[in-house]
Design a protein around this motif. Structure first.
Motif, PDB file in Angstrom:
ATOM      1  N   TRP A 168       0.834  -1.194   0.000  1.00 20.06           N
ATOM      2  CA  TRP A 168       0.000   0.000   0.000  1.00 20.06           C
ATOM      3  C   TRP A 168       0.874   1.251   0.000  1.00 20.06           C
ATOM      4  CZ3 TRP A 168       0.416   3.242   4.325  1.00 20.06           C
ATOM      5  CH2 TRP A 168       1.081   2.700   5.437  1.00 20.06           C
ATOM      6  N   CYS A 169       0.228   2.366  -0.249  1.00 20.09           N
ATOM      7  CA  CYS A 169       0.928   3.647  -0.194  1.00 20.09           C
ATOM      8  C   CYS A 169       0.046   4.659   0.526  1.00 20.09           C
ATOM      9  CB  CYS A 169       1.288   4.144  -1.589  1.00 20.09           C
ATOM     10  SG  CYS A 169      -0.139   4.639  -2.598  1.00 20.09           S
ATOM     11  N   GLU A 170       0.668   5.731   0.962  1.00 19.42           N
ATOM     12  CA  GLU A 170      -0.076   6.804   1.620  1.00 19.42           C
ATOM     13  C   GLU A 170      -0.878   7.578   0.578  1.00 19.42           C
ATOM     14  OE1 GLU A 170       3.013   7.818   5.293  1.00 19.42           O
ATOM     15  OE2 GLU A 170       3.282   8.755   3.332  1.00 19.42           O
ATOM     16  N   ARG A 171      -2.055   8.008   0.990  1.00 21.31           N
ATOM     17  CA  ARG A 171      -2.911   8.740   0.069  1.00 21.31           C
ATOM     18  C   ARG A 171      -2.320  10.118  -0.262  1.00 21.31           C
ATOM     19  NH1 ARG A 171      -7.780   7.930   2.296  1.00 21.31           N
ATOM     20  NH2 ARG A 171      -8.087   6.142   0.926  1.00 21.31           N
ATOM     21  N   ASP A 182       8.077  18.772 -11.857  1.00 20.05           N
ATOM     22  CA  ASP A 182       6.967  19.707 -12.017  1.00 20.05           C
ATOM     23  C   ASP A 182       5.626  19.020 -12.204  1.00 20.05           C
ATOM     24  OD1 ASP A 182       8.805  21.714 -11.827  1.00 20.05           O
ATOM     25  OD2 ASP A 182       9.021  21.990 -14.000  1.00 20.05           O
ATOM     26  N   ARG A 183       5.645  17.785 -12.685  1.00 25.27           N
ATOM     27  CA  ARG A 183       4.394  17.102 -12.988  1.00 25.27           C
ATOM     28  C   ARG A 183       4.085  15.914 -12.098  1.00 25.27           C
ATOM     29  NH1 ARG A 183       5.468  15.780 -19.149  1.00 25.27           N
ATOM     30  NH2 ARG A 183       7.469  15.265 -18.162  1.00 25.27           N
ATOM     31  N   GLU A 184       5.059  15.394 -11.398  1.00 26.88           N
ATOM     32  CA  GLU A 184       4.861  14.159 -10.649  1.00 26.88           C
ATOM     33  C   GLU A 184       5.269  14.311  -9.184  1.00 26.88           C
ATOM     34  OE1 GLU A 184       5.606  10.451 -13.547  1.00 26.88           O
ATOM     35  OE2 GLU A 184       7.371  11.729 -13.299  1.00 26.88           O
ATOM     36  N   SER A 185       4.559  13.597  -8.357  1.00 30.06           N
ATOM     37  CA  SER A 185       4.894  13.503  -6.937  1.00 30.06           C
ATOM     38  C   SER A 185       4.866  12.039  -6.536  1.00 30.06           C
ATOM     39  CB  SER A 185       3.909  14.313  -6.087  1.00 30.06           C
ATOM     40  OG  SER A 185       2.585  13.864  -6.308  1.00 30.06           O
ATOM     41  N   PRO A 230       5.513   7.204  -7.746  1.00 30.93           N
ATOM     42  CA  PRO A 230       4.335   7.942  -8.205  1.00 30.93           C
ATOM     43  C   PRO A 230       3.207   6.990  -8.590  1.00 30.93           C
ATOM     44  CG  PRO A 230       6.018   7.911  -9.916  1.00 30.93           C
ATOM     45  CD  PRO A 230       6.613   7.240  -8.716  1.00 30.93           C
ATOM     46  N   LEU A 231       1.981   7.494  -8.517  1.00 27.11           N
ATOM     47  CA  LEU A 231       0.817   6.723  -8.944  1.00 27.11           C
ATOM     48  C   LEU A 231       0.536   7.060 -10.399  1.00 27.11           C
ATOM     49  CD1 LEU A 231      -1.525   7.145  -5.830  1.00 27.11           C
ATOM     50  CD2 LEU A 231      -0.071   5.194  -6.417  1.00 27.11           C
ATOM     51  N   ASN A 232       1.187   6.321 -11.298  1.00 26.78           N
ATOM     52  CA  ASN A 232       1.036   6.597 -12.716  1.00 26.78           C
ATOM     53  C   ASN A 232       1.023   5.293 -13.501  1.00 26.78           C
ATOM     54  OD1 ASN A 232       3.711   5.701 -12.857  1.00 26.78           O
ATOM     55  ND2 ASN A 232       4.549   7.774 -12.822  1.00 26.78           N
TER      56      ASN A 232
END
Length: 560
Positions: A216-219, A227-230, A283-285
């Motif tokens: 799992w990951c933190e929301r 600049d575009r991804e976290s 990242p969630l991508n």
């Protein structure tokens, strides 16, 4: 041998049969016991059950404990009821099981199993990734962007992760509200898994070897990558899952100081440990991927990420990491972002192997931009990487030089160190119309299955996955192997786009191995069962039931 002046019912029956005054059917149950058992050994299981309804005498005889025990022993020696550790001892014990009820239940089960016809179908609502409202509850890891294409026809080659997992008769899933639920398919009892979902997004659920691992990951994003991804911090939480009394200890090989949470069904779920699976986060991508596997003592993760280097480097980042998770620990890194309270490395999950892209390149496992990676598997000492290529693969990540047919291979390496390396490969050689892999088939899969595993579908992972192309050009999408029962259920799809290929529906078939080692005739489920079970390209279960997912995102459980 002298006959008594006042003969008993057995002798009377013999005399009457000799005189021809009474039919065999009328006095069959009065034959001497050894003769009676010899006669009924020729009856099919269905006929032996029908015999209970002839009259009262037949009901009493065919429902007796001794007769039921012998029928069970003759017809179903490999069923799970006969494989129970206490079955042999119970046969001569004063407190024996109810063999009458057991035989009727097993006979009914195999009647439906051999006919490939469900006795009961149940639907289970689970979280649906594509239809979720905010907040996000489940986000599966993106599969490779590869699919099968022949002329103008396409078909899936890989599927998205399911929000459920099943092993040893226990189904664990995320319900529509995101809560983790355990469902005992034998007792039909549900109970909660002690995993809080508040502020979390589940990436994958896997139950194996008596251990449940939730990735799992933190929301909330943890770090701004560009600049575009976290990125979101990713973790794995492990629980010991054991069918036992509430006082039973953890399945972990080492002593656990963490208390158990027990369901009313007799299952005990014990929190074992938690660990971070990436030092920074992911990242969630649709680009960053990780694939994992675990046993009761180890956890392995293969990471594939596109290269975001500002210096123009193109090859993706790849890494293989192995953890020892055998030592339980109450420490939760998700609750300690700074790591100030982190215990010693050997007091919880810790890394025992980390291979960079250079190491993977040396071992012949680097995937680069055209990955052939299928899955990662483990045994007690080694890590196995399964890869496959297909002649009809297409898509952005497909190989530029496809193989002649369907090629599969397995590379095994020790969990520690760099060698020696195990390598096994196979190709469905032949022509484009028909080819049979000599190492596949139900008999081969059952013979290669390990007898000590707790999973009924476990086959030694060091073999190349020949079952995928065992009837090329059919592609075996998924399989269920209950080796101890001698039962295998496979799901195949034909990608051969000739005159009839478009109209040949995908099939699910059962194969059983008889006592002589030969395979019986294949029996197919109804065509509608494909849509009921293969929505995620995966089936699992054992001789009692099959679990899959339908095309609407609901888990389908069928009982035999």
């Amino acid at each position: 041998m002298r006959i008594n002046d006042d003969p008993g019912p057995e002798q009377t029956a013999i005399q009457e049969l000799d005189d021809g005054s009474t039919s065999l059917s009328g006095k069959l149950v009065y034959l001497p016991n050894d003769v009676f058992l010899l006669v009924i050994s020729y009856l099919s299981p269905e006929d032996s059950i029908v015999c209970r309804g002839v009259n009262r005498a037949w009901l009493k005889t065919f429902s007796s404990e001794d007769v039921s025990w012998n029928l069970l022993r003759w017809h179903f020696p490999r069923c799970r009821e006969m494989r129970a550790p206490s079955a042999a001892a119970a046969a001569s014990s004063p407190k024996r099981p109810d063999w009458t009820a057991l035989y009727a239940r097993v006979a009914r089960r195999y009647h439906f199993l051999r006919a490939a016809r469900p006795r009961l179908v149940e639907k289970v609502d689970v979280v649906q990734e594509a239809k979720q409202d905010h907040p996000l509850l489940f986000r599966g890891v993106e599969p490779w962007r590869r699919f099968l294409r022949f002329n103008d026809n396409t078909a899936s080659f890989a599927y998205r992760d399911a929000a459920w997992s099943m092993d040893d008769g226990l189904l664990v899933y995320q319900d529509a509200e995101g809560r983790c639920v355990a469902y005992d398919l034998e007792t039909r009892h549900r109970f909660a898994v002690p995993f809080g979902v508040a502020g979390k997004i589940v990436r994958r659920i896997r139950l194996r070897c008596g251990v449940l691992v939730v990735e799992w990951c933190e929301r909330e994003a943890y770090h701004q990558l560009n600049d575009r991804e976290s990125v979101h911090r990713h973790f794995a939480t492990a629980f010991d899952v054991l069918r036992c009394s509430p006082r039973s200890s953890s399945r972990s090989p080492r002593f656990s100081v963490v208390r158990s949470v027990s369901g009313a069904s007799g299952w005990t779920i014990t929190f074992r440990s938690e660990w971070k699976i990436h030092f920074l986060g992911l990242p969630l991508n649709r680009h960053d991927r990780f694939f994992s596997a675990h046993t009761a003592t180890h956890y392995a993760l293969y990471l594939w990420q596109p290269n975001r280097s500002p210096w123009g480097e193109e090859d993706p980042l790849e890494q293989l990491t192995v953890w020892d998770i055998s030592f339980p620990s109450q420490y939760r890194p998700s609750q300690d972002p700074s790591g100030a309270h982190k215990p010693d490395a050997d007091l919880g999950p810790h890394v025992i192997q980390r291979l960079t892209w250079r190491d993977l390149d040396f071992l012949g496992l680097r995937q680069r931009h055209t990955p052939s990676f299928r899955e990662i598997l483990l045994d007690d000492q080694n890590v196995y990487i399964h890869e496959e290529e297909h002649r009809w693969l297409a898509g952005p990540q497909s190989s530029l030089i496809p193989p002649r047919h369907h090629h599969v291979r397995c590379t095994g390496i020790p969990m520690t160190g760099m060698g020696p390396r195990w390598y096994d490969e196979c190709c469905a050689d032949g022509n484009v119309h028909l080819s049979f892999c000599p190492r596949s088939g139900s008999a081969a899969r059952l013979n290669n299955a390990t007898s000590t595993s707790t999973s009924h579908s476990n086959v030694w992972p060091g073999l190349a996955p020949c079952w995928r192309h065992e009837e090329f050009p059919y592609l075996t999408m998924s399989e269920l192997v209950d080796a101890e029962a001698g039962v295998r259920i496979v799901a195949r799809q034909c990608f051969m786009v000739e005159a009839l290929s478009v109209f040949v529906l995908p099939r699910i078939s059962i194969k059983e191995e008889d006592g002589d080692g030969h395979e019986t005739d294949e029996v197919r489920f109804g065509d509608e069962m494909w849509g009921e079970l293969m929505g995620k390209g995966r089936i699992c279960g054992d001789e009692r039931f099959v679990v899959g997912e339908d095309m609407e995102g609901k888990v389908t459980v069928i009982w035999f």
